[in-house]
Design a protein around this motif. Structure first.
Motif, PDB file in Angstrom:
ATOM      1  N   THR A   2       0.828  -1.197   0.000  1.00  0.00           N
ATOM      2  CA  THR A   2       0.000   0.000   0.000  1.00  0.00           C
ATOM      3  C   THR A   2       0.864   1.249   0.000  1.00  0.00           C
ATOM      4  OG1 THR A   2      -0.102   0.036   2.423  1.00  0.00           O
ATOM      5  CG2 THR A   2      -1.778  -1.247   1.273  1.00  0.00           C
ATOM      6  N   PRO A   3       0.296   2.400  -0.399  1.00  0.00           N
ATOM      7  CA  PRO A   3       1.090   3.637  -0.441  1.00  0.00           C
ATOM      8  C   PRO A   3       1.639   4.065   0.915  1.00  0.00           C
ATOM      9  CG  PRO A   3      -0.954   3.865  -1.693  1.00  0.00           C
ATOM     10  CD  PRO A   3      -1.053   2.567  -0.962  1.00  0.00           C
ATOM     11  N   ASP A   4       1.021   3.607   1.998  1.00  0.00           N
ATOM     12  CA  ASP A   4       1.523   4.000   3.313  1.00  0.00           C
ATOM     13  C   ASP A   4       2.557   3.028   3.869  1.00  0.00           C
ATOM     14  OD1 ASP A   4      -0.147   1.883   3.779  1.00  0.00           O
ATOM     15  OD2 ASP A   4      -1.231   2.811   5.450  1.00  0.00           O
ATOM     16  N   THR A   5       3.089   2.149   3.019  1.00  0.00           N
ATOM     17  CA  THR A   5       4.145   1.222   3.424  1.00  0.00           C
ATOM     18  C   THR A   5       5.428   1.564   2.685  1.00  0.00           C
ATOM     19  OG1 THR A   5       2.507  -0.543   3.758  1.00  0.00           O
ATOM     20  CG2 THR A   5       4.819  -1.197   3.589  1.00  0.00           C
ATOM     21  N   ALA A   6       6.489   1.837   3.439  1.00  0.00           N
ATOM     22  CA  ALA A   6       7.767   2.203   2.826  1.00  0.00           C
ATOM     23  C   ALA A   6       8.652   0.993   2.584  1.00  0.00           C
ATOM     24  CB  ALA A   6       8.497   3.217   3.711  1.00  0.00           C
ATOM     25  N   VAL A   7       8.587   0.012   3.481  1.00  0.00           N
ATOM     26  CA  VAL A   7       9.394  -1.209   3.364  1.00  0.00           C
ATOM     27  C   VAL A   7       8.487  -2.401   3.642  1.00  0.00           C
ATOM     28  CG1 VAL A   7      11.357  -2.521   4.273  1.00  0.00           C
ATOM     29  CG2 VAL A   7      11.490  -0.025   4.144  1.00  0.00           C
ATOM     30  N   LEU A   8       8.563  -3.405   2.789  1.00  0.00           N
ATOM     31  CA  LEU A   8       7.777  -4.613   2.988  1.00  0.00           C
ATOM     32  C   LEU A   8       8.634  -5.825   2.646  1.00  0.00           C
ATOM     33  CD1 LEU A   8       4.973  -5.883   3.594  1.00  0.00           C
ATOM     34  CD2 LEU A   8       4.546  -5.799   1.121  1.00  0.00           C
TER      35      LEU A   8
END
Length: 308
Positions: A2-8
């Protein structure tokens, strides 16, 4: 992602032959947060960071950075990331200012005023050749090159290594400023105390595996604290020895001393059976809390797996 995740990361794994670097890491870092990545030396923190930036290739699993693939979109990722490695090596004999100008040009240009402001903040002389600098001053140059282009994501491996206490506090202020500006910070450390002031959450790794992800305040609620109770009359240690979370009970006449891991309620209720003159409780020590949770809870789980 999602756009609110910087690292996954999903199942991110790296083995060095038979030795595990990191295994089955599932972790999401929210955009705009400060995530502390905690664990002792050798736990897998640096391996994870190198995988995120495609300096190492995973044995299995995947990672995405700013919704980009670290391998396929490597150049785009590196443009948007500020990286401080744990082992900082600067080649060449040039002054620090020349090195930073070169790195600034590689990033498409950074105003020299921005670099100068960071140098003033960290109290480092950029006219000195980097190879002659102390470890602390080299670390400051490393911090400048990571922060200077105001990246979307800062990835910092043991960032306070070599810094004196005053500069450690200045670094933490820089992290707060970055978060205020909407940047995401992912910083590894083996010392909880240096991230507790700025981190929103902490991820704890042990022996190459993710042990827990906690909000800092939640970890604080696990607080290990020292308690001293003064009673009107002598009490028996046996009354308090078996209370949940209570350990290290010692009694000297009317004074009881112990350590409490977690809630104080059982101890307070037991103490209320006597006349209490005074109760002293130290502020929670998050470093001790981290060690207690990290080792004891994982040891319990390891024991449970062995029993199974």
């Amino acid at each position: 992602m999602t756009p609110d995740t910087a690292v996954l990361t999903e199942g991110l794994t790296k083995f060095y032959g038979p030795r595990r670097g990191i295994e089955d890491l599932d972790l999401a870092v929210h955009a705009g947060e400060v995530m502390g990545f905690l664990g002792p030396n050798g736990a897998g923190k640096t391996t994870t960071i190198r995988l995120l930036l495609d300096f190492l290739r995973p044995s299995r699993g995947s990672a995405r950075i700013l919704d980009l693939d670290p391998r396929r979109d490597k150049a785009a990722v590196h443009r948007r990331v500020g990286y401080l490695p744990g082992e900082l090596v600067f080649p060449g004999r040039e002054p620090a200012r020349d090195l930073l100008r070169f790195l600034a040009d590689l990033r498409g240009g950074v105003p020299w005023a921005r670099i100068g402001d960071l140098a003033d903040r960290l109290q480092v002389d950029l006219s000195a050749p980097v190879r002659t600098m102390s470890k602390g001053n080299r670390q400051k140059v490393g911090l400048i090159q990571a922060f200077m282009h105001e990246p979307d994501l800062l990835v910092l491996d043991e960032p306070t290594s070599g810094l004196d206490p005053l500069m450690q506090q200045e670094f933490l202020a820089m992290v707060r400023d970055a978060r205020t500006g909407g940047q995401t910070v992912f910083m590894s450390s083996h010392v909880l105390a240096e991230v507790q002031e700025v981190a929103d959450r902490v991820a704890i790794v042990r022996d190459g595996r993710l042990a827990a992800v906690e909000r800092v305040e939640s970890l604080g609620r696990r607080a290990v604290r020292s308690v001293e109770i003064h009673f009107a009359d002598p009490v028996a240690a046996a009354e308090f020895d078996s209370l949940p979370g209570v350990s290290g009970v010692s009694v000297s006449g009317p004074v009881l001393r112990c350590t409490v891991d977690g809630r104080l309620d059982p101890l307070v209720k037991a103490a209320a059976r006597h006349e209490v003159v005074d109760l002293l409780s130290s502020e929670p020590d998050l470093e001790e809390t981290f060690l207690s949770f990290y080792y004891h809870s994982e040891g319990d789980r390891d024991g449970a797996r062995a029993d199974a």
